[in-house]
Design an enzyme around this catalytic site. Structure first.
Site, mmCIF file in Angstrom:
data_model
loop_
_atom_site.group_PDB
_atom_site.id
_atom_site.type_symbol
_atom_site.label_atom_id
_atom_site.label_comp_id
_atom_site.label_asym_id
_atom_site.label_seq_id
_atom_site.Cartn_x
_atom_site.Cartn_y
_atom_site.Cartn_z
ATOM 1 N N GLY A 109 -36.173 -4.701 127.324
ATOM 2 C CA GLY A 109 -36.557 -3.832 126.212
ATOM 3 C C GLY A 109 -37.745 -2.958 126.572
ATOM 4 N N ILE A 156 -30.390 -5.809 121.897
ATOM 5 C CA ILE A 156 -29.336 -5.648 120.884
ATOM 6 C C ILE A 156 -29.751 -4.677 119.787
ATOM 7 C CG2 ILE A 156 -28.377 -7.957 121.286
ATOM 8 C CD1 ILE A 156 -29.606 -8.695 118.490
ATOM 9 N N ASP A 157 -31.057 -4.391 119.693
ATOM 10 C CA ASP A 157 -31.548 -3.628 118.535
ATOM 11 C C ASP A 157 -31.186 -2.148 118.552
ATOM 12 O OD1 ASP A 157 -32.731 -6.002 117.903
ATOM 13 O OD2 ASP A 157 -34.693 -5.458 118.704
ATOM 14 N N ARG A 201 -35.655 -5.588 114.251
ATOM 15 C CA ARG A 201 -37.104 -5.317 114.180
ATOM 16 C C ARG A 201 -37.409 -4.009 113.456
ATOM 17 N NH1 ARG A 201 -39.134 -6.840 120.079
ATOM 18 N NH2 ARG A 201 -37.384 -5.491 120.553
ATOM 19 N N ARG A 293 -27.019 -12.272 118.943
ATOM 20 C CA ARG A 293 -27.255 -12.069 120.378
ATOM 21 C C ARG A 293 -26.178 -12.725 121.218
ATOM 22 N NH1 ARG A 293 -31.939 -10.346 121.968
ATOM 23 N NH2 ARG A 293 -33.761 -10.683 120.682
ATOM 24 N N ARG A 465 6.640 7.093 113.873
ATOM 25 C CA ARG A 465 6.648 8.192 114.853
ATOM 26 C C ARG A 465 7.633 9.297 114.489
ATOM 27 N NH1 ARG A 465 5.730 3.767 118.192
ATOM 28 N NH2 ARG A 465 3.618 3.872 119.023
ATOM 29 N N ASN A 527 -4.808 9.400 124.037
ATOM 30 C CA ASN A 527 -4.124 10.471 124.784
ATOM 31 C C ASN A 527 -4.051 11.765 123.981
ATOM 32 O OD1 ASN A 527 -2.450 9.604 122.773
ATOM 33 N ND2 ASN A 527 -0.574 9.705 123.992
ATOM 34 N N GLN A 658 -2.273 -3.397 119.460
ATOM 35 C CA GLN A 658 -2.378 -2.481 118.317
ATOM 36 C C GLN A 658 -2.882 -3.178 117.065
ATOM 37 O OE1 GLN A 658 1.600 -0.966 117.887
ATOM 38 N NE2 GLN A 658 0.979 1.053 118.598
HETATM 39 P P1 ATP Z 1 -37.077 -7.315 123.560
HETATM 40 O O1 ATP Z 1 -36.649 -5.984 123.075
HETATM 41 O O2 ATP Z 1 -35.983 -8.269 123.680
HETATM 42 O O3 ATP Z 1 -38.270 -7.887 122.858
HETATM 43 P P2 ATP Z 1 -38.942 -6.495 125.527
HETATM 44 O O4 ATP Z 1 -38.785 -6.107 126.944
HETATM 45 O O5 ATP Z 1 -39.490 -5.429 124.624
HETATM 46 O O6 ATP Z 1 -37.545 -7.049 125.060
HETATM 47 P P3 ATP Z 1 -41.388 -7.977 125.500
HETATM 48 O O7 ATP Z 1 -41.664 -9.388 125.102
HETATM 49 O O8 ATP Z 1 -42.139 -6.891 124.815
HETATM 50 O O9 ATP Z 1 -39.832 -7.795 125.401
HETATM 51 O O10 ATP Z 1 -41.656 -7.822 127.070
HETATM 52 C C1 ATP Z 1 -41.065 -8.703 127.998
HETATM 53 C C2 ATP Z 1 -42.051 -8.963 129.107
HETATM 54 O O11 ATP Z 1 -42.397 -7.722 129.744
HETATM 55 C C3 ATP Z 1 -43.386 -9.539 128.643
HETATM 56 O O12 ATP Z 1 -43.334 -10.936 128.463
HETATM 57 C C4 ATP Z 1 -44.309 -9.152 129.776
HETATM 58 O O13 ATP Z 1 -44.151 -10.026 130.868
HETATM 59 C C5 ATP Z 1 -43.770 -7.783 130.170
HETATM 60 N N1 ATP Z 1 -44.557 -6.746 129.500
HETATM 61 C C6 ATP Z 1 -44.399 -6.256 128.260
HETATM 62 N N2 ATP Z 1 -45.299 -5.313 127.967
HETATM 63 C C7 ATP Z 1 -46.094 -5.227 129.058
HETATM 64 C C8 ATP Z 1 -47.228 -4.444 129.408
HETATM 65 N N3 ATP Z 1 -47.741 -3.549 128.568
HETATM 66 N N4 ATP Z 1 -47.785 -4.636 130.607
HETATM 67 C C9 ATP Z 1 -47.258 -5.514 131.478
HETATM 68 N N5 ATP Z 1 -46.198 -6.273 131.222
HETATM 69 C C10 ATP Z 1 -45.630 -6.144 130.032
#
Ligand code: ATP
Length: 747
Positions: A109, A156-157, A201, A293, A465, A527, A658
């Site tokens: 994410g 998934i969001d 979220r 999920r 058809r 098609n 179908q």
């Molecule tokens: P989801 O959408 O499922 O929450 P996400 O990638 O946004 O996925 P986060 O928990 O925000 O989930 O980030 C996952 C991991 O990425 C964190 O646990 C951390 O290790 C790393 N991470 C997130 N933000 C930072 C940041 N600003 N600097 C460094 N590492 C980060």
């Protein structure tokens, strides 16, 4: 293979898991290996990167076999506090350096992608720090070429800018629609009200699209809070009038980030209490939670993630080391790349807009499609249409089908009908396609007559058809005049298009045919002219994928090859996309033909694979791939020549493709296309009698476009009844590359 690479690429999944991540990992690993790179998977996301050791797993071709259909992520994911610190990132950099890794594909994410960008920015200074601390010598650090990163969005969001859809969102919508369809039937039986909380979220995508796909009565999303302070009163009034109009089930969908117009959260429990207290209803709350999920990825998540994974490696190999990280996403049905950090920043802006109460800004940033989906939903969930404006001209439109049934036809009729009635016009349903048009089998449709149709498979109005014969044209013209029709909406497949083309072509002889007519593509074969996708094809693909998943598990103990025949007539869309989504090693389609030399080559490749220990072979054949080399013929040939090495079974999937409920994607597309088709009819009819515009609607590069019927011969290969240009054919080399046995490895 264009030039062997000397790069070493790692892939990791991070943040929440999302169905489709495995398809992306498989594509990353296999594309990299095919291009000559060394490949690693980092287990447990950034936590694994910091830990090093056995979390760094060298990947072979076969290491990613058998994961395409699995939910979650086979290489593990985690949230890592250690990686958030510079110390942790320095440790991760050291681990990458020691393993000789110079490039990283991050699937996660916005948090994970922000972390990836930070690592790349800090790379040089981290190297200096590691040298200063004596962890690496200056020469090694100096030799480490700049670190390259690309990101794919696994969430998934569907909350990320830079891509129209994220890995996992389509599957989550499948889970949501399955659950709500099931709940709707019990709600209708007991005349009960259900409040369903869905994930997302700060993003209302799943709630909004879930509501469109299921025909829910009310939806609460973060980007568009109710416009009045007493939102509970507005909601109750909407549900009360629905009941009075005859609705048996009432379903309210609440996004987990829903709030009122002052930014105060609206919870599922608050909604329940409001409904119970103000309406005296029996209300139940279902929080869908992690079910959303889970489970096997949808067909779309499998093939889209495959394309993204492939493109991620191509991006790494074609850009200079250390280039600005890119996000590989889907825009307008095409794979695109954009600077990663810009996408992260835009994503965070939407969340900031929502929390500061700038809802118009949030909606704008979500893009065109989101806002128009919301407007359409507001109309189709009404209990009754707006009354016609005083003195307005009320048009009479006929709605009908033509061609074979396609899941999503009912959804399209429901949306088109309600949008038309809400504009003050009237709708006559024509039953049983063009036969009904000849016989005058018409019935006027009211608002509630389509209640529950959003999720219903098949075609309630009936379809076939049959095309009108020349001698029937006069009768059709009489029916149009007798019923005073101002326009026709035909939702269907090729025979429906051909019939409308005929009426349009005969308008000189029969002036009654000089009325607005529009065709909306609904055919599992995909098609039809002027549209990259037709309604029903996504449902059919999902039917194919789930059937093939079952077929594959039936062969665990034996060495067996399946030849699976899918529909499509002379269009190979279902075969190729089915092949991409199931990992078939070979796809046969009419477009490419099948020769004896092909069959001999495939046979030797099967023999070679089984000799090296392969347990399962999967070949997908389009039903009309070749009239002589039929499915039974191919099975007999491979069975005989496979000898002791493997046996062969055929599976002709037939009409199950179908049937069933329309997929969420088909329901959403049906609703979008219906909206624009109704606009067309009303606008054209407004120009007065005899304008005679006839068009077909379609999705082209992500946009809905109208094409006049005069263009049909230019666009269609009439002999083979398929479009001359088929965008998906460019994906064939990727399917081939990922399914091949791979360089020097067992498959
Ligand atoms: P989801 O959408 O499922 O929450 P996400 O990638 O946004 O996925 P986060 O928990 O925000 O989930 O980030 C996952 C991991 O990425 C964190 O646990 C951390 O290790 C790393 N991470 C997130 N933000 C930072 C940041 N600003 N600097 C460094 N590492 C980060």
């Amino acid at each position: 293979m264009n030039g062997a690479s000397t790069r070493t690429i790692a892939v990791l999944t991070s943040g929440g898991d999302a169905p489709g991540m495995n398809a992306a990992v498989r594509a990353v690993v296999r594309t990299g290996l095919a291009r000559g790179a060394r490949m690693f998977a980092i287990r447990e996301g950034y936590e694994g990167a910091v830990a090093g050791g056995d979390r760094f797993v060298p990947m072979s071709w076969s290491a990613v076999g058998g994961i395409l259909h699995q939910g979650g992520t086979a290489i593990g994911t985690a949230r890592s506090d250690r990686f958030r610190s510079r110390e942790g990132r320095a440790q991760a950099a050291l681990n990458f350096l020691r393993a000789g890794i110079d490039s990283l594909v991050v699937i996660g994410g916005d948090g994970s992608l922000a972390g990836a960008d930070l690592l790349r920015q800090e790379w040089r200074s981290l190297m200096d720090e590691l040298v200063a601390a004596g962890h690496v010598d200056a020469q090694t650090a100096g030799q480490a070429i700049a670190f390259s990163i690309v990101g794919l969005v696994g969430s998934i969001d569907n909350d990320m800018s830079g891509t129209d859809i994220t890995i996992g969102a389509d599957t989550a919508l499948h889970r949501i629609t399955e659950a709500i369809d099931a709940i709707a039937s019990t709600a209708a039986s007991h005349q009960r009200t259900f409040v369903i909380e869905v994930m997302g979220r700060h993003c209302g995508y799943l709630a909004l699209m879930g509501a469109i796909a299921t025909g829910a009565s009310f939806v609460l999303i973060p980007e568009s809070p109710p416009e009045v302070d007493d939102w509970a009163a507005a909601m109750c009034e909407r549900l009360r009038s629905g009941r009075q109009a005859g609705r048996r089930d009432s379903i309210v969908i609440v996004a987990e980030g829903a709030c009122d117009r002052h930014g105060q959260p609206i919870t599922a429990d608050q909604v329940r209490r409001a409904l119970q207290e103000r309406l005296g209803e029996d209300v139940r709350v279902t929080i869908l939670g992690h079910v959303q999920r889970g489970g096997s990825p949808s067909a779309f998540d499998r093939y889209m993630s495959t394309l993204l994974g492939h493109a991620a490696v191509e991006e790494l190999l074609s850009s200079p080391p250390g280039s600005e990280p890119q996000l590989i996403g889907m825009k307008d049905n095409r794979v695109t790349r954009q600077p990663l950090i810009e996408c992260v920043e835009r994503t965070r802006k939407v969340a900031a807009c929502v929390s500061s109460g700038d809802y118009a800004g949030a909606l704008e940033l979500r893009g065109r499609g989101f806002g128009s989906a919301l407007r359409t939903l507001r109309t189709i969930v009404r209990a009754l249409p707006h009354p016609p404006a005083p003195g307005q001209k009320r048009f009479r439109f006929a709605f009908m089908h033509g061609g074979g049934p396609a899941p999503g036809m009912n959804t399209a009729i429901r949306a088109a009908l309600r949008l038309t009635l809400d504009r003050g016009h009237r709708v006559l349903a024509v039953r049983n396609g063009f036969r009904g048009l000849v016989e005058g089998d018409f019935a006027e449709l009211g608002w509630m007559s389509v209640n529950g149709w959003a999720s219903r498979g098949g075609a309630e109005l009936g379809t076939n058809r049959r095309q009108p014969a020349d001698r029937e044209l006069y009768t059709i013209a009489r029916q149009i005049e007798k019923h005073e029709l101002d326009g026709i909406l035909m939702i269907g497949g090729w025979s429906g298009y051909a019939a409308i083309a005929k009426l349009h072509a005969e308008r000189e002889r029969f002036p009654a045919f000089n009325l607005p007519m529009i065709c909306l593509p609904a055919s599992i074969n995909n098609n039809l002219p002027g549209s990259e996708l037709s309604i029903g094809s996504d449902s059919a693909l999902n039917n194919i994928v789930s059937a093939v998943d079952k077929i594959k598990t039936s062969a665990v103990a034996s060495q067996r090859c399946f030849v699976v025949e899918v529909m499509g007539r002379r269009c190979g869309y279902l075969a190729l996309m089915g092949g991409l989504a199931t990992g078939a090693e070979r796809v046969y389609m009419h477009e490419d033909g099948v020769t004896l030399a092909d069959l001999q080559r495939d046979l030797s490749s099967l023999r070679e694979g089984f000799r090296r220990g392969k347990r399962l072979g999967l070949l997908i054949r389009n039903e009309d791939a070749n009239p002589f080399y039929t499915t039974p013929f191919m099975c007999a040939l491979f069975e005989q020549e496979g000898g002791e090495l493997f046996d062969v079974r055929q599976a002709i999937l037939g009409h199950l493709q179908q049937g069933g409920y329309p997929s969420p994607f088909d329901r959403i597309l049906a609703t979008r296309m219906a909206t624009d088709s109704v606009e067309f009819l009303i606008e054209e009819a407004g120009k007065g009698p005899g304008t005679g515009a006839a068009a077909f609607i379609g999705l082209r590069e992500g946009r809905l476009t109208l094409t006049p019927f005069e263009e049909l011969p230019r666009l269609m290969d009439l002999e083979n009844k398929r479009p001359k240009e088929q965008w998906w054919r460019q994906l064939a080399p990727i399917a081939e590359l990922l399914a091949s046995p791979g360089p020097n490895t067992a498959s």
